[in-house]
Design a protein around this motif. Structure first.
Motif, PDB file in Angstrom:
ATOM      1  N   GLU A 147       0.840  -1.191   0.000  1.00  0.00           N
ATOM      2  CA  GLU A 147       0.000   0.000   0.000  1.00  0.00           C
ATOM      3  C   GLU A 147       0.883   1.251   0.000  1.00  0.00           C
ATOM      4  O   GLU A 147       1.656   1.485   0.929  1.00  0.00           O
ATOM      5  CB  GLU A 147      -0.918   0.009   1.221  1.00  0.00           C
ATOM      6  CG  GLU A 147      -1.964  -1.096   1.193  1.00  0.00           C
ATOM      7  CD  GLU A 147      -2.974  -0.946   2.314  1.00  0.00           C
ATOM      8  OE1 GLU A 147      -2.938   0.099   3.009  1.00  0.00           O
ATOM      9  OE2 GLU A 147      -3.784  -1.864   2.488  1.00  0.00           O
ATOM     10  N   LYS A 189       0.807   8.408   0.777  1.00  0.00           N
ATOM     11  CA  LYS A 189       0.729   9.716   0.124  1.00  0.00           C
ATOM     12  C   LYS A 189       1.809  10.659   0.645  1.00  0.00           C
ATOM     13  O   LYS A 189       1.985  10.845   1.847  1.00  0.00           O
ATOM     14  CB  LYS A 189      -0.642  10.340   0.356  1.00  0.00           C
ATOM     15  CG  LYS A 189      -0.824  11.699  -0.327  1.00  0.00           C
ATOM     16  CD  LYS A 189      -2.136  12.365   0.033  1.00  0.00           C
ATOM     17  CE  LYS A 189      -3.318  11.615  -0.499  1.00  0.00           C
ATOM     18  NZ  LYS A 189      -4.594  12.374  -0.284  1.00  0.00           N
ATOM     19  N   GLN A 213      -5.287  12.061  -7.622  1.00  0.00           N
ATOM     20  CA  GLN A 213      -3.912  11.655  -7.892  1.00  0.00           C
ATOM     21  C   GLN A 213      -2.973  12.268  -6.863  1.00  0.00           C
ATOM     22  O   GLN A 213      -3.207  13.386  -6.385  1.00  0.00           O
ATOM     23  CB  GLN A 213      -3.489  12.075  -9.305  1.00  0.00           C
ATOM     24  CG  GLN A 213      -4.295  11.422 -10.412  1.00  0.00           C
ATOM     25  CD  GLN A 213      -3.731  11.701 -11.787  1.00  0.00           C
ATOM     26  OE1 GLN A 213      -2.523  11.844 -11.966  1.00  0.00           O
ATOM     27  NE2 GLN A 213      -4.604  11.791 -12.780  1.00  0.00           N
ATOM     28  N   CYS A 227       3.679   9.826  -4.237  1.00  0.00           N
ATOM     29  CA  CYS A 227       3.863   8.893  -3.114  1.00  0.00           C
ATOM     30  C   CYS A 227       5.167   9.153  -2.368  1.00  0.00           C
ATOM     31  O   CYS A 227       6.108   9.750  -2.903  1.00  0.00           O
ATOM     32  CB  CYS A 227       3.868   7.458  -3.624  1.00  0.00           C
ATOM     33  SG  CYS A 227       2.328   6.966  -4.425  1.00  0.00           S
ATOM     34  N   ALA A 269       0.446   7.821  -7.726  1.00  0.00           N
ATOM     35  CA  ALA A 269      -0.696   6.924  -7.555  1.00  0.00           C
ATOM     36  C   ALA A 269      -1.981   7.646  -7.944  1.00  0.00           C
ATOM     37  O   ALA A 269      -1.993   8.881  -8.059  1.00  0.00           O
ATOM     38  CB  ALA A 269      -0.750   6.439  -6.107  1.00  0.00           C
ATOM     39  N   PRO A 270      -3.082   6.901  -8.131  1.00  0.00           N
ATOM     40  CA  PRO A 270      -3.239   5.450  -7.935  1.00  0.00           C
ATOM     41  C   PRO A 270      -2.614   4.636  -9.066  1.00  0.00           C
ATOM     42  O   PRO A 270      -2.125   5.198 -10.052  1.00  0.00           O
ATOM     43  CB  PRO A 270      -4.762   5.293  -7.904  1.00  0.00           C
ATOM     44  CG  PRO A 270      -5.263   6.407  -8.756  1.00  0.00           C
ATOM     45  CD  PRO A 270      -4.341   7.558  -8.506  1.00  0.00           C
TER      46      PRO A 270
END
Length: 222
Positions: free
Chosen positions: A62, A65, A74, A77, A97-98
């Motif tokens: 996972e 952010k 969006q 990361c 991401a995503p």
């Protein structure tokens, strides 16, 4: 009495003229504001598909952010990778991401020269026949036979924005830059979607060439 009437008439005319000037100035400012778009600088980054994310970071990893970016949903990361070309490598390249349907690496022309690759200028997602590149993560690495591009200059718009600006999806426009290194950027692609927020994206080479910091509003020229 005549002088008093003349003074009153001149005053009335002056006030009417000033109101007209004020009204016209307001109209011009509003018109110019409609043609101006915010700009963001898009540094090198990587979009990953699920299978490649699993290889690079581990199964069902996972992503965390780091910060939101201009387009809704969006974000950049915390996680970073190393990208490798025939000549050199570049470390600390952020994941955006995503996850996507297909892995894509976006670099500038300067990055490409350092890496020793020749990526084409393309729309995001158009990676067929693009440059090969290797991505190294904390858990593994992948080699893409194609997938590295230089993103074209583009402006994200909602349908309402496109209607306001009088432009259409995939239309090419020019954008004027003010300031110490003023100039005009051509071949800017309009991209229209309900998912988009108004924002122009340029890479670091364009930003450096025009001394853009990413806080400016630029003028769209149709």
């Amino acid at each position: 009495m005549k002088d008093d009437r003349k003074s009153a008439l001149y005053l009335a005319i002056t006030e009417a003229v000033m109101e007209e000037i004020k009204a016209n100035q307001i109209e011009v400012v509003q018109e110019e504001s409609l043609l101006r778009v915010p700009v963001s600088i898009s540094a090198r980054h990587v979009h990953l598909e699920k299978v490649h994310a699993d290889i690079l970071f581990g199964k069902e990893y996972e992503f965390q952010k780091h910060r939101d970016i201009s387009q809704p949903g969006q974000y950049a990361c915390v996680e970073q990778v190393t990208i490798v070309g025939p000549k050199s490598s570049i470390e600390r390249v952020r994941i955006v991401a995503p996850l996507r349907r297909q892995t894509q690496v976006e670099v500038s022309r300067t990055d490409a020269i350092k890496l020793g690759i020749q990526p084409p200028v393309r729309h995001s997602g158009d990676v067929a026949g693009s440059a090969p590149i290797t991505i190294i993560g904390p858990k593994g690495k992948i080699h893409l036979k194609e997938g590295c591009i230089i993103a074209d200059r583009h402006i994200h718009m909602s349908p309402a924005d496109a209607n306001t600006f009088g432009v259409a999806n995939h239309q090419k426009v020019q954008v004027e830059v003010d300031g110490e290194k003023a100039g005009v950027m051509g071949n800017v692609t309009i991209r229209v979607s309900e998912r988009y927020a108004l924002d122009m994206h340029i890479d670091t080479d364009d930003a450096n060439a025009f001394a853009i910091k990413g806080t400016e509003y630029l003028t769209l020229i149709k």
